[in-house]
Design a protein around this motif. Structure first.
Motif, short mmCIF file in Angstrom:
data_model
loop_
_atom_site.label_atom_id
_atom_site.label_comp_id
_atom_site.label_asym_id
_atom_site.label_seq_id
_atom_site.Cartn_x
_atom_site.Cartn_y
_atom_site.Cartn_z
N ALA A 11 19.32 -7.53 25.66
CA ALA A 11 20.73 -7.16 25.65
C ALA A 11 21.08 -6.40 24.37
O ALA A 11 21.63 -5.32 24.40
N GLY A 12 20.74 -6.99 23.19
CA GLY A 12 21.01 -6.32 21.93
C GLY A 12 22.49 -6.26 21.62
O GLY A 12 23.18 -7.27 21.57
N LEU A 13 23.00 -5.04 21.44
CA LEU A 13 24.40 -4.82 21.12
C LEU A 13 25.25 -4.86 22.39
O LEU A 13 24.93 -4.22 23.38
N ILE A 14 26.34 -5.62 22.34
CA ILE A 14 27.34 -5.64 23.41
C ILE A 14 28.57 -4.90 22.90
O ILE A 14 29.09 -5.21 21.83
N PHE A 35 18.53 -11.43 24.00
CA PHE A 35 19.30 -11.72 22.80
C PHE A 35 20.52 -10.82 22.72
O PHE A 35 20.47 -9.64 23.06
N ILE A 36 21.63 -11.38 22.25
CA ILE A 36 22.78 -10.57 21.83
C ILE A 36 22.77 -10.57 20.31
O ILE A 36 22.93 -11.62 19.69
N THR A 37 22.56 -9.42 19.74
CA THR A 37 22.52 -9.33 18.28
C THR A 37 23.90 -9.14 17.67
O THR A 37 24.17 -9.61 16.57
N SER A 38 24.78 -8.43 18.39
CA SER A 38 26.13 -8.20 17.87
C SER A 38 27.06 -7.78 19.00
O SER A 38 26.63 -7.31 20.06
N ILE A 39 28.35 -7.95 18.74
CA ILE A 39 29.41 -7.53 19.66
C ILE A 39 30.35 -6.62 18.90
O ILE A 39 30.81 -6.97 17.80
N TYR A 171 36.05 -4.10 15.10
CA TYR A 171 35.32 -5.26 14.62
C TYR A 171 33.87 -5.24 15.09
O TYR A 171 33.52 -4.58 16.08
N GLU A 172 33.04 -5.96 14.36
CA GLU A 172 31.68 -6.26 14.80
C GLU A 172 31.39 -7.72 14.47
O GLU A 172 31.59 -8.15 13.33
N ILE A 173 30.93 -8.46 15.47
CA ILE A 173 30.53 -9.86 15.28
C ILE A 173 29.01 -9.90 15.36
O ILE A 173 28.42 -9.54 16.38
N VAL A 174 28.36 -10.34 14.29
CA VAL A 174 26.91 -10.46 14.26
C VAL A 174 26.54 -11.89 14.68
O VAL A 174 27.08 -12.86 14.14
#
Length: 222
Positions: A11-14, A35-39, A171-174
């Motif tokens: 998944a990586g970046l959402i 994995f989701i690395t960031s949103i 925004y970015e959520i890691v």
């Protein structure tokens, strides 16, 4: 007989699609199992009153989940953020307003996951708080590191949000130990079936060898 084998799709970046909603039903859903690395997304407090965004994620039992707005470059999180985590039923689990080491950004750190399943992560502008039918779920987050659902409505599920916020921007959520979904299941033969197939193949090879040996012996006899 068939067994189930897990496969993983990355998944990586959402990235927020349209406007992620503020309730479980309106949240942005994730697909796949990686994995989701960031949103990444945005809150536009003015003029759209977009004070909060919610995303569905998958967590595994026994892991420790973390989410932070402190780990991005200068293009993100230039406003006062809050983070909230809910379970699949909308029950509040943990929240943070100001990271004690990097406020006014926010961090949920090393949350212990006790059950595998879908969870909901929300980001909001400071001052905008989730509520249940009984009132505020987390109570005041001022001067707290991380807070559990200690508000008057903490024993009930999310029903909406209260107050307003003047905070909002890109925004970015890691994230750490977050996934888009459970493992994708594919059908594979069970070990017993594989053994039978192997024995069958071995028997076929043996019969071919015996047949070849018999043909050779017959030729010599002639």
């Amino acid at each position: 007989m068939l067994a189930l084998a897990a496969t993983t799709a990355h998944a990586g970046l959402i990235t927020e699609s349209g406007d992620a909603g503020q309730t479980l039903a309106a949240s942005q859903l994730t697909s796949g199992s990686g994995f989701i690395t960031s949103i990444q997304g945005s809150l536009l407090a003015s003029p759209s009153n977009d004070y909060a965004d919610m995303f569905r994620i998958y967590l595994y039992a026994g892991s420790t989940f973390s989410a932070t707005t402190t780990a991005s470059n200068f293009n993100f999180n230039n406003f006062d953020t809050s983070l909230f985590l809910f379970d699949s039923a909308g029950m509040g689990l943990v929240a943070n307003d100001d990271d004690p080491d990097a406020g006014p950004t926010s961090t949920i750190n090393n949350f212990s996951v006790t059950a595998s399943g879908f969870y909901y992560l929300a980001i909001a502008g400071a001052g905008y708080t989730p509520v249940s039918a009984g009132g505020s779920i987390f109570g005041s987050l001022l001067n707290q590191d991380q807070a559990g659902p200690g508000g008057p409505g903490g024993a009930q599920s999310l029903s909406g949000w209260q107050s307003i916020s003047n905070e909002g921007d890109a925004y970015e959520i890691v994230l750490a130990n977050a996934f888009a979904g459970p493992p994708v299941q594919t059908d594979l033969p069970e070990p017993g079936s594989l053994l039978l197939l192997g024995l069958g193949a071995a028997g076929l090879v043996s019969r071919r060898k015996l047949r070849a040996a018999g043909t050779k012996a017959a030729g010599i006899a002639r």
